[in-house]
Enzyme design. Structure first.
Site, short mmCIF file in Angstrom:
data_model
loop_
_atom_site.label_atom_id
_atom_site.label_comp_id
_atom_site.label_asym_id
_atom_site.label_seq_id
_atom_site.Cartn_x
_atom_site.Cartn_y
_atom_site.Cartn_z
N HIS A 15 -1.84 6.31 2.23
CA HIS A 15 -1.72 5.32 3.30
C HIS A 15 -1.49 6.09 4.59
O HIS A 15 -0.43 6.66 4.79
CB HIS A 15 -0.57 4.36 3.01
CG HIS A 15 -0.44 3.29 4.04
ND1 HIS A 15 -1.21 2.15 4.01
CD2 HIS A 15 0.34 3.19 5.13
CE1 HIS A 15 -0.90 1.39 5.04
NE2 HIS A 15 0.04 2.00 5.74
N ASP A 36 -3.95 -0.47 -5.89
CA ASP A 36 -2.55 -0.18 -5.50
C ASP A 36 -1.60 -1.35 -5.74
O ASP A 36 -0.40 -1.14 -5.88
CB ASP A 36 -2.45 0.37 -4.07
CG ASP A 36 -3.01 -0.54 -3.00
OD1 ASP A 36 -3.59 -1.60 -3.33
OD2 ASP A 36 -2.87 -0.19 -1.81
N HIS A 37 -2.11 -2.57 -5.80
CA HIS A 37 -1.30 -3.76 -6.12
C HIS A 37 -2.23 -4.96 -6.11
O HIS A 37 -3.40 -4.84 -5.74
CB HIS A 37 -0.15 -3.96 -5.11
CG HIS A 37 -0.64 -3.94 -3.70
ND1 HIS A 37 -1.28 -5.00 -3.13
CD2 HIS A 37 -0.65 -2.95 -2.77
CE1 HIS A 37 -1.65 -4.67 -1.90
NE2 HIS A 37 -1.30 -3.43 -1.66
N CYS A 52 0.80 -1.23 0.00
CA CYS A 52 0.00 0.00 0.00
C CYS A 52 0.83 1.28 0.00
O CYS A 52 0.77 2.08 -0.93
CB CYS A 52 -0.90 0.07 1.23
SG CYS A 52 -2.01 -1.31 1.44
CA LIG Z 1 -3.08 -2.11 -0.67
#
Ligand SMILES: [Ca+2]
Ligand SMILES: [Ca+2]
Length: 503
Positions: free
Chosen positions: A139, A322-323, A83
């Site tokens: 984040h 984000d991933h 994140c």
């Molecule tokens: Ca994440």
């Protein structure tokens, strides 16, 4: 030079003059015909999106509908599989290897080189946009009201998990029994979920948007981040049998370097072995898919609101995650790897100036969002961004991109993803190579086959030249490695070559 004059020059010539956050252009952005931006983030969403084909049963009709209105990047990758570093990179427009932000800490605003850097929403704010945010975009929270106002004009609900069961549904989990490591169905209302409330607030902002001022509305969904809780109707979209399971190969890690384990050495996310032995694998996969479909429905509420407000034709929508997340592939669940399931993410743009039904197979990076939005909204260009605008691909999805997508996880560990290949280089110089065209699951590491030497050399030249050590106060999922002593340190603890891999 007066500030007004420098701004005028910036408008006329696209100069990269510093624009202080909170200051606004002399010209009203609405007068200059700037489109609104609806910026939608999803947390830990891998490529299990219907139209991306990452999972044959994934049901995401709303995102698919949006993709049909715009251009979807089928080969888009995060710059870090975690994140904080991924979002920092996207929002600042620079790589994790430039900032040294690799872990969940620190926040880049605490670092001298980045504390005043103009982040993406601030660049819009400086160009006359009203900037709003809800849910998870950065984040972590900046803290004081004053610091919050520096990032966005208006903050909505923070969202998050929302309603939770009285105790964990799956019982104790290994490697620390982390409270977030949970999933399953329990009776609750969709309206009581954080993401529902985030969407409701965003819908209200769209409905009440001023017509004389463009908006940049950032909406960050939390799911399908763990804990993956959903109500029964979302589970019922998926069969309660093994057809939902992703394809995994027994012994897949036999040809991956030992160092690949160091990237996710000891984490709360259970290994495949644990979810299999505890009969949680199918439950986890269904829970993740159910949460993906739930978030998809919330995306649909935003798009409907834009259409009902008559703003669809004048709003750029960008949707990204984000991933990715593993659900058993390569023997693990979770993120923190340099493989496809962890780096490949949905990335799509829709709105004025963007071709409908575009499916781009060229490599793209989340890093490219900042310069792309600048182009789409005709803001002044910046010279301090490391991404490359995707504008040519938004006009014609077949336009070639020279640069591959690069993902880094701590200093020295990088994946280079081109149109057909993935090359991985770890800090201890171990390597992997996959032929994605013939081996989409990345099961066979080809690095030791001499016939691919030229392919390896070609990809190797894209390894980041700037590759800084972790920033001060880096923590959580931070790995360092000293070549001279062959010493790897994970979360402050030394890993020996002979240590058994934690389960
Ligand atoms: Ca994440
Ligand atoms: Ca393998």
């Amino acid at each position: 030079m007066t500030r007004q004059f420098s701004l005028l020059l910036a408008i006329l010539f696209g100069l990269n003059l510093p624009l202080e956050p909170g200051t606004r252009h002399a010209l009203s952005a609405a007068e200059s015909g700037k489109p609104n931006v609806l910026f939608i983030a999803i947390d830990d969403q891998n490529d299990w999106i219907g139209t991306m084909g990452g999972h044959p049963l994934a049901k995401t009709p709303q995102i698919d509908r949006l993709a049909n209105r715009g251009t979807l990047f089928m080969n888009a990758h995060c710059q870090a599989p975690l994140c904080c570093p991924s979002r920092t990179s996207l929002l600042l427009g620079v790589r994790p290897t430039t900032t040294g932000v690799y872990g969940l800490n620190p926040s880049f605003r605490t670092l001298e080189p980045w504390k005043d850097r103009v982040a993406l929403p601030q660049h819009f704010q400086a160009h006359g946009y009203r900037t709003l945010t809800t849910g998870k975009i950065y984040h972590g929270d900046p803290g004081s009201p004053e610091l919050r106002r520096k990032e966005f004009d208006l903050w909505g609900p923070s969202g998050g998990i929302g309603v939770t069961p009285e105790k964990k549904l799956i019982g104790n989990t290994p490697m620390g029994n982390h409270p977030l490591m949970d999933w399953g169905v329990f009776p609750h209302r969709d309206e009581d979920k954080g993401d529902y409330q985030v969407a409701s607030w965003a819908v209200e902002q769209i409905k009440s948007a001023r017509k004389d001022e463009p908006f940049f509305l950032a909406t960050g969904f939390f799911l399908p981040h763990v804990p993956c809780y959903a109500t029964q109707k979302w589970f019922d979209l998926y069969p309660d049998d093994d057809r939902v399971l992703p394809l995994v190969k027994a012994g897949d890690r036999a040809d991956t370097p030992r160092f690949s384990w160091y990237l996710h050495w000891n984490l709360p996310e259970p290994r495949l072995k644990w979810v299999q032995e505890h009969e949680q694998w199918r439950n986890l996969v269904r829970s993740y898919l159910a949460c993906t479909s739930f978030v998809d429905s919330q995306v649909g509420r935003l798009v409907d609101a834009l259409e009902e407000a008559g703003l669809a034709d004048n709003t750029i929508i960008v949707l990204w995650s984000d991933h990715g997340w593993h659900l058993g592939e390569k023997g693990i669940t979770g993120k923190n790897t340099l493989w496809e399931r962890s780096t490949r993410v949905p990335l799509l743009f829709a709105g004025p100036g963007i071709s409908p039904d575009g499916r781009c197979r060229q490599p793209a990076e989340l890093l490219d969002i900042y310069p792309t939005l600048i182009d789409l909204c005709h803001l002044s260009a910046r010279t301090d961004l490391e991404g490359i605008s995707l504008m040519p691909q938004l006009k014609d999805a077949t336009t070639r991109r020279e640069r591959p997508a690069i993902t880094s996880h701590n200093q020295g560990n990088h994946a280079i993803r081109s149109e057909n290949w993935r090359y991985i280089h770890y800090a201890d110089a171990s390597e992997e190579l996959y032929d994605l065209q013939n081996d989409p699951h990345e099961w066979e590491n080809l690095i030791n086959h001499p016939q691919y030497a030229a392919t390896v050399a070609e990809h190797k030249q894209w390894l980041p030249r700037v590759d800084v050590p972790p920033a001060p106060k880096s923590a959580h999922r931070v790995l360092t490695y000293d070549k001279k002593t062959d010493e790897a340190i994970w979360e402050g603890e030394r890993i020996l070559r002979t240590d058994p891999i934690p389960e």
